[in-house]
Motif scaffolding. Sequence first.
Motif, short mmCIF file in Angstrom:
data_model
loop_
_atom_site.label_atom_id
_atom_site.label_comp_id
_atom_site.label_asym_id
_atom_site.label_seq_id
_atom_site.Cartn_x
_atom_site.Cartn_y
_atom_site.Cartn_z
N MET A 1 0.86 -1.11 0.12
CA MET A 1 0.09 -0.13 -0.08
C MET A 1 0.71 1.39 -0.06
O MET A 1 0.71 2.09 -0.82
CB MET A 1 -0.98 0.04 1.20
N ALA A 2 1.90 1.28 0.75
CA ALA A 2 2.95 2.55 0.77
C ALA A 2 3.26 2.64 -0.66
O ALA A 2 3.73 3.68 -1.09
CB ALA A 2 4.09 2.10 1.78
N ASP B 1 1.14 4.06 -2.96
CA ASP B 1 1.02 5.65 -2.55
C ASP B 1 2.02 6.60 -2.96
O ASP B 1 1.54 7.52 -3.48
CB ASP B 1 0.77 5.81 -0.87
N ASN C 1 1.85 6.45 -7.13
CA ASN C 1 0.88 7.39 -7.32
C ASN C 1 1.34 9.08 -7.49
O ASN C 1 0.79 9.59 -8.56
CB ASN C 1 -0.31 7.32 -6.78
N SER D 1 1.36 12.60 -0.61
CA SER D 1 0.68 11.29 -1.33
C SER D 1 -0.69 11.45 -1.02
O SER D 1 -1.51 12.20 0.02
CB SER D 1 1.35 10.21 -0.81
N GLU D 2 -1.51 10.73 -1.60
CA GLU D 2 -3.20 10.39 -1.56
C GLU D 2 -3.44 10.25 -0.11
O GLU D 2 -4.51 10.91 0.22
CB GLU D 2 -3.48 9.74 -2.54
N LYS D 3 -2.91 9.35 0.57
CA LYS D 3 -3.20 8.79 1.68
C LYS D 3 -2.55 9.55 2.82
O LYS D 3 -2.96 9.64 4.07
CB LYS D 3 -2.77 7.20 2.18
N GLY D 4 -1.70 10.29 2.35
CA GLY D 4 -0.93 11.75 3.43
C GLY D 4 0.02 10.93 4.23
O GLY D 4 0.65 11.41 5.34
N TRP D 5 0.41 9.99 3.74
CA TRP D 5 1.60 9.05 4.56
C TRP D 5 2.82 9.47 4.11
O TRP D 5 4.00 9.46 4.92
CB TRP D 5 1.54 7.58 4.03
#
Length: 173
Positions: free
Chosen positions: A83-84, A87, A90, A152-156
């Motif tokens: 998932m990272a 992210d 992307n 990043s989209e997820k803010g990570w």
Amino acid sequence: AYGEDSGFGIQDSGKQQSALHTIYHCLETLLRLFAPFVPHIAEELYSHIFDDRYAKSGSVHARGQWPCAEDYPYQSDAELSGMAAVDVLNVIRKAKSEANVSIKFPVRQVQVTAKGDAPSWQHLEPVLADLKAAANAEAIIPSPGAESSYLSEKGWFSLNVRLADLPAEAHRA
């Protein structure tokens, strides 16, 4: 899965076997999931591709053929690494899109700053080679919290993406 250096750095036979193993199990599971919706096609494909399993069960529609989550290994750290990586990838693709270059365009360097504890740079390290190959990046490195261009989209993660220089003929156009 090709087992040769096809630009993705897959030369290790262990990696090739891992990729083939994953493809085998994904396809087998998908056929079992599709069986109720496209029964004839699923049966035909299953009987030819998975003839060893077909010989034992007799059919993709046989009792007990529905996939069960317990039959598949699950590693939460591996999932978080994947998932990272998505992210971060992307963001790199967004930077290429904004620069109006191909998704295959080379990237000189990506600086990554983790915004929290999970996921962190340690989650990207196991998938770094694959991430570099997918992004066509020379280097993806951790950054000590410098000013970043992208979030990043997820803010990570926050990232700085430095693309390769455009060819000289592109400047004339």
